[in-house]
Design an enzyme around this catalytic site. Structure first.
Site, mmCIF file in Angstrom:
data_model
loop_
_atom_site.group_PDB
_atom_site.id
_atom_site.type_symbol
_atom_site.label_atom_id
_atom_site.label_comp_id
_atom_site.label_asym_id
_atom_site.label_seq_id
_atom_site.Cartn_x
_atom_site.Cartn_y
_atom_site.Cartn_z
ATOM 1 C CG ASP A 134 -2.129 0.932 1.019
ATOM 2 O OD1 ASP A 134 -2.410 1.274 -0.130
ATOM 3 O OD2 ASP A 134 -2.749 1.315 2.018
ATOM 4 C CB CYS A 191 -23.361 -2.411 -12.758
ATOM 5 S SG CYS A 191 -23.436 -1.959 -11.021
ATOM 6 C CB CYS A 198 -20.243 8.436 -4.820
ATOM 7 S SG CYS A 198 -19.000 9.465 -4.003
ATOM 8 C CB CYS A 214 -12.591 10.315 -2.579
ATOM 9 S SG CYS A 214 -12.530 8.699 -1.802
ATOM 10 C CB CYS A 241 -16.005 6.400 2.485
ATOM 11 S SG CYS A 241 -17.634 6.406 1.697
HETATM 12 S S1 SF4 Z 1 -20.972 -1.147 -8.331
HETATM 13 FE FE1 SF4 Z 1 -19.448 -0.089 -9.597
HETATM 14 S S2 SF4 Z 1 -17.616 -1.338 -9.450
HETATM 15 FE FE2 SF4 Z 1 -19.332 -2.638 -8.775
HETATM 16 S S3 SF4 Z 1 -20.016 -3.721 -10.648
HETATM 17 FE FE3 SF4 Z 1 -21.263 -1.860 -10.442
HETATM 18 S S4 SF4 Z 1 -20.143 -0.350 -11.709
HETATM 19 FE FE4 SF4 Z 1 -18.684 -2.011 -11.297
#
Ligand code: SF4
Length: 324
Positions: A134, A191, A198, A214, A241
């Protein structure tokens, strides 16, 4: 060294890693994207990202003679409820991100990665290596995608089809020439759940996170005040988050609680705001001991708590004002 890669992946599993893969070293995947992101100022106050950009662009600048990039991952997924649900059901509490509930992943992964590096130096005799978890100048997610551990989703996280995205990553740079494992393919499809969910509107484009907005970056990495217009979106989150990962369908069926090291310490799961407000600097050091929260100095904690307090009072006011 096909056999060595196979043996390396098996050795990584023996050491407790959930995933392991190999990419051939060279110009880093994503280096150009990093430069564009930096040029747009989206790293905010994370100056180290800009200072290390040249190193991140090619692992051979970090380890001279580097020929392979080994990437490993461990899951920290649990079945605890999503942050918004948990906070709504527990007034007066605050959210500490899931990644920080258990033991400090830097230490857990680094110890194992060092053992993997030593093993590899024996297998590929004379090879040199360096391990990072990281904090090193390495584009971990991009190399993880290239090594086939998963794809970088629209939320900017690495997602594995079996394990989801709640993954800690580690990288071993090595001068050994290893056979690469096949790269991963993208499965976000149409998706957009993370982009829509967010609270701070931190995704200017799919896969691009503006660290200036963010909530994880603001509460953990950012030093100094947080702009008034962003404070309501932070809600009662004090560290990190999880929203964009909690809504991701790939985390719904991911196996949970794979590693006792990352099991939630009871005091870090939904602590009372008042408990944290009562801590002094020494108390905060003690409270976070053994966790990865060392990146949050006391001044940042105080700032985050003040925001959580503002938001809690507002919630209470709104609840009091709502018609019955
Ligand atoms: S929530 Fe975001 S990262 Fe997860 S599958 Fe859907 S678009 Fe992709």
């Amino acid at each position: 060294m096909e056999r060595t890669t196979e043996r390396l992946v098996a050795r990584a599993a023996d050491l407790g890693f959930d995933l392991a893969g190999v990419a051939a070293a060279g110009p880093a995947p994503g280096a150009e994207r990093l430069r564009t992101w930096l040029a747009a100022g989206m790293h905010g106050t994370m100056g180290s990202m800009a200072r290390t950009a040249d190193l991140r662009a090619d692992p051979r600048t970090v380890l001279p003679g580097c020929r392979s990039v080994v990437v490993v991952a461990m899951s920290y997924h649990t079945n605890r409820p999503a942050s918004r649900e948990a906070l709504a059901g527990n007034p007066g509490t605050v959210w500490i991100s899931r990644y920080a509930w258990g033991r400090d992943y830097h230490r857990v992964l680094k110890k194992r990665l060092v053992r993997l590096g030593r093993w590899l130096a024996t297998e590929a005799s004379g090879s040199d290596w360096r391990a990072f978890v990281d904090t090193g100048p390495v584009l971990e997610r991009e190399w993880a995608e290239r090594a086939g551990l998963g794809w970088i989703g629209k939320n900017g996280c690495l997602i594995n089809r079996r394990l989801g995205s709640e993954l800690f990553l580690g990288v071993l740079l090595t001068t050994a020439a290893l056979e690469p494992t096949p790269p991963a393919t993208d499965h976000c499809g149409r998706c957009t759940a993370c982009l829509d969910a967010c609270p701070a509107d931190a995704f200017p484009r799919p896969g691009v996170v503006d660290a200036r907005r963010c909530i994880a970056a603001l509460t953990v990495e950012h030093r100094g005040p947080i702009a008034p217009e962003l404070r309501p979106a932070i809600g009662r989150t004090v560290a990190g988050c999880d929203v964009c990962q909690e809504v991701c369908p790939w985390n719904r069926r991911a196996p949970a609680d794979r590693h006792p090291e990352f099991a939630p310490a009871p005091h870090r799961y939904l602590p009372a705001l008042e408990t944290l407000e009562a801590l002094d600097e020494e108390g905060w050091r003690e409270w976070r001991r053994g966790s990865p929260l060392g990146r949050i100095p006391f001044e940042s904690l105080e700032r985050n708590l003040a925001i959580a307090r503002e938001n809690l009072e507002r919630e209470r006011g709104e609840a009091g004002a709502s018609p019955r």
